[in-house]
Design a protein around this motif. Sequence first.
Motif, PDB file in Angstrom:
ATOM      1  N   LYS A  48     -41.177 -20.029  51.508  1.00 23.38           N
ATOM      2  CA  LYS A  48     -41.098 -18.898  50.496  1.00 23.38           C
ATOM      3  C   LYS A  48     -42.025 -18.666  49.424  1.00 23.38           C
ATOM      4  CE  LYS A  48     -35.972 -18.480  51.126  1.00 23.38           C
ATOM      5  NZ  LYS A  48     -34.646 -18.108  50.711  1.00 23.38           N
TER       6      LYS A  48
ATOM      7  N   LYS B 213     -34.522 -22.172  43.497  1.00 23.29           N
ATOM      8  CA  LYS B 213     -34.605 -21.810  45.228  1.00 23.29           C
ATOM      9  C   LYS B 213     -35.352 -22.694  45.822  1.00 23.29           C
ATOM     10  CE  LYS B 213     -34.353 -17.511  46.214  1.00 23.29           C
ATOM     11  NZ  LYS B 213     -34.765 -15.827  46.250  1.00 23.29           N
TER      12      LYS B 213
ATOM     13  N   GLY C 215     -32.715 -20.901  53.153  1.00 23.06           N
ATOM     14  CA  GLY C 215     -31.999 -20.036  54.335  1.00 23.06           C
ATOM     15  C   GLY C 215     -30.536 -20.150  54.251  1.00 23.06           C
TER      16      GLY C 215
ATOM     17  N   GLY D 132     -28.472 -18.842  52.119  1.00 24.34           N
ATOM     18  CA  GLY D 132     -27.989 -19.020  50.896  1.00 24.34           C
ATOM     19  C   GLY D 132     -27.796 -20.436  50.077  1.00 24.34           C
TER      20      GLY D 132
ATOM     21  N   GLU E 293     -37.257 -18.691  40.065  1.00 24.35           N
ATOM     22  CA  GLU E 293     -37.382 -17.150  39.908  1.00 24.35           C
ATOM     23  C   GLU E 293     -36.691 -16.470  38.810  1.00 24.35           C
ATOM     24  OE1 GLU E 293     -35.908 -15.330  43.532  1.00 24.35           O
ATOM     25  OE2 GLU E 293     -38.278 -15.613  44.361  1.00 24.35           O
ATOM     26  N   LYS E 294     -36.893 -15.448  38.241  1.00 20.21           N
ATOM     27  CA  LYS E 294     -36.295 -14.758  37.392  1.00 20.21           C
ATOM     28  C   LYS E 294     -34.953 -14.217  38.078  1.00 20.21           C
ATOM     29  CE  LYS E 294     -36.164 -10.437  34.602  1.00 20.21           C
ATOM     30  NZ  LYS E 294     -35.375 -11.155  33.556  1.00 20.21           N
TER      31      LYS E 294
ATOM     32  N   LEU F 186     -32.430 -11.712  38.788  1.00 18.36           N
ATOM     33  CA  LEU F 186     -32.252 -10.235  38.273  1.00 18.36           C
ATOM     34  C   LEU F 186     -30.639 -10.130  38.335  1.00 18.36           C
ATOM     35  CD1 LEU F 186     -34.864  -8.490  40.784  1.00 18.36           C
ATOM     36  CD2 LEU F 186     -34.896  -9.426  38.164  1.00 18.36           C
TER      37      LEU F 186
ATOM     38  N   HIS G 180     -30.031  -5.516  47.408  1.00 16.00           N
ATOM     39  CA  HIS G 180     -30.623  -6.328  48.228  1.00 16.00           C
ATOM     40  C   HIS G 180     -31.013  -5.160  49.364  1.00 16.00           C
ATOM     41  CE1 HIS G 180     -31.761  -9.451  51.430  1.00 16.00           C
ATOM     42  NE2 HIS G 180     -31.753  -8.406  52.098  1.00 16.00           N
TER      43      HIS G 180
ATOM     44  N   GLN H  64     -22.614  -8.702  50.009  1.00 19.74           N
ATOM     45  CA  GLN H  64     -22.724 -10.155  50.435  1.00 19.74           C
ATOM     46  C   GLN H  64     -21.463 -11.010  49.753  1.00 19.74           C
ATOM     47  OE1 GLN H  64     -26.436 -11.444  48.720  1.00 19.74           O
ATOM     48  NE2 GLN H  64     -27.621  -9.819  50.271  1.00 19.74           N
TER      49      GLN H  64
ATOM     50  N   HIS I 167     -24.047 -15.195  49.077  1.00 19.57           N
ATOM     51  CA  HIS I 167     -25.491 -14.583  49.386  1.00 19.57           C
ATOM     52  C   HIS I 167     -25.411 -14.495  51.192  1.00 19.57           C
ATOM     53  CE1 HIS I 167     -26.524 -15.609  45.354  1.00 19.57           C
ATOM     54  NE2 HIS I 167     -26.237 -17.105  45.554  1.00 19.57           N
TER      55      HIS I 167
ATOM     56  N   GLU J  18     -37.586  -8.643  53.015  1.00 20.75           N
ATOM     57  CA  GLU J  18     -36.561  -8.718  52.122  1.00 20.75           C
ATOM     58  C   GLU J  18     -36.777  -8.315  50.765  1.00 20.75           C
ATOM     59  OE1 GLU J  18     -33.061 -10.852  54.418  1.00 20.75           O
ATOM     60  OE2 GLU J  18     -33.845 -12.145  52.979  1.00 20.75           O
TER      61      GLU J  18
ATOM     62  N   GLU K  18     -38.304 -12.629  50.361  1.00 17.32           N
ATOM     63  CA  GLU K  18     -38.914 -13.492  51.783  1.00 17.32           C
ATOM     64  C   GLU K  18     -39.259 -12.544  52.896  1.00 17.32           C
ATOM     65  OE1 GLU K  18     -36.130 -15.891  53.653  1.00 17.32           O
ATOM     66  OE2 GLU K  18     -34.461 -14.839  52.985  1.00 17.32           O
TER      67      GLU K  18
HETATM   68  P1  ADP Z   1     -31.773 -16.828  51.924  1.00 13.72           P
HETATM   69  O1  ADP Z   1     -32.804 -17.113  52.642  1.00 13.72           O
HETATM   70  O2  ADP Z   1     -31.011 -18.260  51.660  1.00 13.72           O
HETATM   71  O3  ADP Z   1     -30.690 -16.022  52.451  1.00 13.72           O
HETATM   72  P2  ADP Z   1     -32.760 -15.299  49.875  1.00 13.72           P
HETATM   73  O4  ADP Z   1     -34.107 -15.200  49.000  1.00 13.72           O
HETATM   74  O5  ADP Z   1     -32.925 -14.211  51.091  1.00 13.72           O
HETATM   75  O6  ADP Z   1     -32.278 -16.436  50.530  1.00 13.72           O
HETATM   76  O7  ADP Z   1     -31.761 -14.577  48.969  1.00 13.72           O
HETATM   77  C1  ADP Z   1     -30.242 -14.420  49.351  1.00 13.72           C
HETATM   78  C2  ADP Z   1     -29.477 -13.633  48.428  1.00 13.72           C
HETATM   79  O8  ADP Z   1     -29.583 -14.145  47.046  1.00 13.72           O
HETATM   80  C3  ADP Z   1     -30.355 -12.383  47.732  1.00 13.72           C
HETATM   81  O9  ADP Z   1     -29.923 -11.173  48.785  1.00 13.72           O
HETATM   82  C4  ADP Z   1     -29.674 -12.250  46.179  1.00 13.72           C
HETATM   83  O10 ADP Z   1     -28.159 -11.625  46.540  1.00 13.72           O
HETATM   84  C5  ADP Z   1     -29.548 -13.424  45.888  1.00 13.72           C
HETATM   85  N1  ADP Z   1     -30.748 -13.768  45.252  1.00 13.72           N
HETATM   86  C6  ADP Z   1     -31.905 -14.320  45.558  1.00 13.72           C
HETATM   87  N2  ADP Z   1     -32.839 -14.624  44.686  1.00 13.72           N
HETATM   88  C7  ADP Z   1     -32.309 -14.015  43.709  1.00 13.72           C
HETATM   89  C8  ADP Z   1     -32.816 -13.531  42.319  1.00 13.72           C
HETATM   90  N3  ADP Z   1     -33.957 -13.802  41.964  1.00 13.72           N
HETATM   91  N4  ADP Z   1     -32.152 -12.841  41.588  1.00 13.72           N
HETATM   92  C9  ADP Z   1     -30.737 -12.639  41.851  1.00 13.72           C
HETATM   93  N5  ADP Z   1     -30.327 -12.720  43.117  1.00 13.72           N
HETATM   94  C10 ADP Z   1     -31.064 -13.230  44.199  1.00 13.72           C
END
Ligand code: ADP
Length: 442
Positions: free
Chosen positions: A116, A157, A162, A164, A199-200, A202, A207, A231, A234, A274, A286
């Motif tokens: 990522k 992260k 992947g 979650g 990451e910040k 949010l 999503h 979700q 996640h 995404e 990602e």
């Molecule tokens: P994975 O690949 O494990 O599914 P993702 O990067 O796609 O992980 O993130 C999955 C979910 O986690 C996102 O849809 C969101 O709900 C939450 N998330 C991930 N990063 C952030 C962030 N920087 N701020 C807020 N929520 C986040």
Amino acid sequence: MFKKILIANRGEIALRILRACRELGIKTVAIHSEADESAMHVRMADESICVGPSSAQSSYLNIPAIITAATLTNADGIHPGYGFLSENQRFAEIIEEHNIKFIGPHSSHIKIMGNKIDAKKIMDDNNVPTVPGLNDISNKKDIDNFINKVQLPIIVKAASGGGGKGMRVITDYDDINNAINSAKAEAKKSFNDDKVYLEKFLITPKHIEIQILADSQGNVITLGERDCSIQRKHQKLIEESPSEILSNEKREEISLLCKKAVSSLGYEGVGTLEFLYENNNFYFMEMNTRLQVEHPVTEMVTGIDLVKQQILAASGEKLTISQRDVQLKGHSIECRINAEHPESFIPSPGKITQYHQPGGLGIRVDSAVYQGYSVPSHYDSMIGKLITYADNRQECIAKMKRALEEYIIMGINTNIQLHQKIIMTKEFQSGKYDINFMSTFN
Ligand code: ADP
């Protein structure tokens, strides 16, 4: 064009791929574990081969057995579906080494997007907005500077993450070390890679993801967005297209940026970028280099069969659909039907004693279960997807309500009632829900 495709997957997605192959006049080979001997994908395929015992590790993830099955059956293509080996770079490479076509992007693209941090760098270079982050966390001072800049909360992260896994939200400065260490440990265990980044975080984003389709000759189109903000832990539960809150201008703006980035990579096949979407801003998270579970909602509103297009692209065919041909029409919602306890969410495998699936105009059920089928305990608990389509969102929700009421699955627990409750809430009805919806839902 392919003559015979081996489907390296099970369940509803194996059937979905099988159907596309049949319509294209391509023969199919199903692989299965010992637990899946009587599964529907095995019954429907032209040929089938057992690749190992019940555990996923010994069967659907067993690369030597799958390659042997493809060689023995003379398959000229392998479709990985989603999950299992679909984003395994080594699997794609080995397939190509055997002169079989991997139905997906080049292995180098799987590799880049599998990390990522690298994926975000590429998108940054292509002017795609990304979530503000810190990649190198070896220096405490850099972490402090980052927090000063973006303010808490932040999220740790996993670079190879992947499903979650390997994520920790930090709201308290004193928790940083613990959060990083536990995310690292989980990432090591889950992905054999303990690289993590910051990451910040949010607070109230949606999503939203953009579907792309590319051929091997450099033609790329985008197919609108999916809102996947409902979700749990996640993991997506309900998806819809289009998103109720996205303006045409915003959609076009982000789609164009995605298209440019994907074109510059020379990417081939289907893919999904995404994003988190907050205060009218997109933030790339990602890219998934495979077909997504939720692809049907895009198919419903575009009228384009993504799996057929994916197979055609892999066979070297030029895209016959131009961007102008992609017109989003109507509305589509997908509810993931899981075999699980409605409150504890614990998986509920077992025999389906009664089964009746809904039908009628605008109802689509992608599932491989049937009356008398035993849901095995070895795999993911998703047993099907209920998809509705209508001229507008309100009618689409009314159809979903009706279809959920009609759906009968006895003998095991499912989340059908949970879906019924979710779609009737004010937030869902307004379309203005964000990723926190399930954490406040009861
Ligand atoms: P994975 O690949 O494990 O599914 P993702 O990067 O796609 O992980 O993130 C999955 C979910 O986690 C996102 O849809 C969101 O709900 C939450 N998330 C991930 N990063 C952030 C962030 N920087 N701020 C807020 N929520 C986040």
